[in-house]
Design a protein around this motif. Structure first.
Motif, short mmCIF file in Angstrom:
data_model
loop_
_atom_site.label_atom_id
_atom_site.label_comp_id
_atom_site.label_asym_id
_atom_site.label_seq_id
_atom_site.Cartn_x
_atom_site.Cartn_y
_atom_site.Cartn_z
N THR A 161 -7.46 -2.31 -4.42
CA THR A 161 -7.44 -1.87 -2.82
C THR A 161 -5.91 -1.44 -2.45
O THR A 161 -5.13 -1.34 -3.55
N ARG A 165 -5.24 -1.81 3.57
CA ARG A 165 -6.44 -2.44 3.90
C ARG A 165 -6.24 -4.05 3.78
O ARG A 165 -6.76 -4.74 4.54
N ASP A 168 -4.57 -4.76 7.14
CA ASP A 168 -5.45 -4.97 8.41
C ASP A 168 -6.89 -5.66 8.31
O ASP A 168 -7.42 -6.13 9.27
N GLU A 169 -7.23 -5.94 7.00
CA GLU A 169 -8.78 -6.50 6.85
C GLU A 169 -8.41 -7.93 5.98
O GLU A 169 -9.47 -8.64 6.07
#
Length: 246
Positions: A161, A165, A168-169
């Motif tokens: 990834t 990401r 943020d995740e």
């Protein structure tokens, strides 16, 4: 019809080229080399160096063009990426003289199929070219080789990834191993470091290669400093890392 060949060149080390890539380079009428500004002049120079080393076809033209800059003012991330890709496709056409014909190639860092948008940009060309992809060594392969590690535990999955990401995740569910690409801000700093091990590398596979590994709690700050110093020295950096729960 234009024949567009996307040639994976690994991390810019000519020794990473496959025989298939060398043959493809020598089969072209034109090779496009993007210029990304003075701060990233090394990237164009590395592509030139590859051509100097393996290109023996004297009829192949090397054409350089200025790569458009992404407009970071557009608030919607997907929209600004789409606009940027539109601009790059137009720059390709202009570099070809406005008439996309013949055999044209781009030398793509890593592999054109892994976290690279060259194929998506090529899909914007009209008329659509005949596309051939020559796979290359990815930065992920170069990283695991540099550290002499397998990326997966036995029978276990892993996730590839981006730094955005991860920031943020957070950590994806269901996996203990992450490979993080395209991270311009050391997103691992947003995680609790306890119980995490990191294998990091910058310029992997190149003569400038720098690597660091260890418990994230112990080496995280060192990696941030190494990355900043390397970027200041070279004007650019390509880095990648693996995180694993231990």
């Amino acid at each position: 019809m234009m024949q567009l060949t996307l040639i994976g060149i690994g991390t810019g080390n000519p020794e990473h080229l496959t025989l298939q890539a060398v043959r493809a380079i020598n089969a072209q009428d034109m090779i496009l080399i993007p210029r990304k500004g003075e701060g990233k002049a090394d990237l164009a120079e590395l592509r030139r160096a590859i051509c100097d080393e393996v290109l023996t076809n004297t009829s192949t033209r090397i054409v350089e063009f200025d790569l458009p800059v992404r407009d970071e003012a557009t608030p919607d991330y997907r929209q600004r990426v789409d606009d940027w890709h539109d601009a790059i496709a137009l720059a390709w056409v202009e570099a070809m003289g406005g008439t996309p014909v013949g055999k044209v190639a781009l030398l793509v860092w890593g592999d054109p199929s892994l976290y690279d948008s060259t194929l998506r940009i090529a899909a914007r060309l009209n008329p659509a070219p005949q596309i051939t992809v020559i796979p290359g060594i990815t930065s992920l392969q170069a990283l695991t080789a540099a550290h002499a590690i397998p990326i997966n535990d036995i029978g276990a999955p892993f996730v590839v990834t981006t730094g955005r990401r991860l920031r943020d995740e957070g950590w994806p569910t269901g996996v203990d191993t992450l490979a993080i690409m395209l991270d311009g801000a050391c997103a691992f700093q947003t995680l609790s470091p306890e119980g995490l091990h990191i294998w990091w590398g910058g310029y992997v596979g190149m003569k400038e290669q720098i690597i660091c590994e260890g418990p994230l709690a112990e080496v995280g700050e060192r990696i941030v400093k190494m990355r900043a110093e390397a970027r200041e020295s070279h004007g650019w950096i390509m880095d990648i890392y693996i995180l694993r729960r231990v």
